[in-house]
Design a protein around this motif. Structure first.
Motif, PDB file in Angstrom:
ATOM      1  N   MET A  80      40.289  38.672  52.747  1.00 52.12           N
ATOM      2  CA  MET A  80      39.593  37.752  51.841  1.00 52.12           C
ATOM      3  C   MET A  80      39.863  38.129  50.390  1.00 52.12           C
ATOM      4  O   MET A  80      40.233  39.271  50.114  1.00 52.12           O
ATOM      5  CB  MET A  80      38.083  37.758  52.117  1.00 52.12           C
ATOM      6  CG  MET A  80      37.406  39.067  51.785  1.00 52.12           C
ATOM      7  SD  MET A  80      35.578  39.065  51.954  1.00 52.12           S
ATOM      8  CE  MET A  80      35.350  38.845  53.699  1.00 52.12           C
ATOM      9  N   PRO A  81      39.670  37.182  49.469  1.00 56.25           N
ATOM     10  CA  PRO A  81      39.798  37.524  48.051  1.00 56.25           C
ATOM     11  C   PRO A  81      38.695  38.501  47.634  1.00 56.25           C
ATOM     12  O   PRO A  81      37.536  38.347  48.034  1.00 56.25           O
ATOM     13  CB  PRO A  81      39.630  36.191  47.329  1.00 56.25           C
ATOM     14  CG  PRO A  81      39.833  35.139  48.374  1.00 56.25           C
ATOM     15  CD  PRO A  81      39.430  35.760  49.677  1.00 56.25           C
ATOM     16  N   VAL A  82      39.081  39.487  46.840  1.00 54.98           N
ATOM     17  CA  VAL A  82      38.148  40.491  46.334  1.00 54.98           C
ATOM     18  C   VAL A  82      38.337  40.587  44.822  1.00 54.98           C
ATOM     19  O   VAL A  82      39.460  40.617  44.330  1.00 54.98           O
ATOM     20  CB  VAL A  82      38.412  41.870  46.976  1.00 54.98           C
ATOM     21  CG1 VAL A  82      37.515  42.931  46.358  1.00 54.98           C
ATOM     22  CG2 VAL A  82      38.213  41.812  48.484  1.00 54.98           C
ATOM     23  N   ALA A  83      37.228  40.623  44.109  1.00 55.73           N
ATOM     24  CA  ALA A  83      37.237  40.892  42.671  1.00 55.73           C
ATOM     25  C   ALA A  83      36.322  42.081  42.439  1.00 55.73           C
ATOM     26  O   ALA A  83      35.489  42.407  43.287  1.00 55.73           O
ATOM     27  CB  ALA A  83      36.761  39.674  41.888  1.00 55.73           C
ATOM     28  N   ALA A  84      36.477  42.749  41.302  1.00 52.05           N
ATOM     29  CA  ALA A  84      35.654  43.925  41.033  1.00 52.05           C
ATOM     30  C   ALA A  84      35.389  44.060  39.543  1.00 52.05           C
ATOM     31  O   ALA A  84      36.167  43.590  38.720  1.00 52.05           O
ATOM     32  CB  ALA A  84      36.358  45.176  41.563  1.00 52.05           C
TER      33      ALA A  84
END
Length: 116
Positions: A80-84
């Motif tokens: 899945m797309p992950v941002a941080a």
């Protein structure tokens, strides 16, 4: 179907919570369904289509909960797309090296994930 995004955060004094809520508000304005949770309370990530991970910087590193959270769910996160994001004084420091150091600490904490 609208995206269902988890904004999972670790915090010490509440600042990261405030930023997680602001991120969630923007995602909701974009049409996503968002759940905001302290990562210590997350029991599963399989119902989400994306995740945003946030944590505070202390002494040049993200708090250990971030790496533990990533390690626990890294297989699911790889699909899945992950941002941080990281919260701390370093990004506000006028020294350009401080931003690079903060980005490095964030990347180290979320490895092996590749944020979008």
């Amino acid at each position: 179907m609208a995206a269902h995004i988890l904004v999972a955060y670790a915090t010490r004094n509440g600042s990261t919570t405030e930023i997680a809520l602001a991120v969630a508000k923007e995602l909701e304005h974009a049409g996503a369904t968002v759940t905001v949770s302290d990562m210590k309370t997350v029991n599963s990530v399989t119902d989400y289509t994306a995740v945003v991970i946030g944590g505070p910087l202390y002494m040049g590193s993200l708090v250990k909960e971030v790496a533990q959270f990533v390690g626990k769910y890294k297989e699911t996160f790889s699909t899945m797309p992950v941002a941080a994001f990281a919260v701390g004084i370093s990004p506000k420091n006028p020294d350009p090296g401080a931003v690079v150091q903060a980005a490095g600490a964030l990347n180290a904490a979320i490895t092996p994930l590749q944020p979008v």
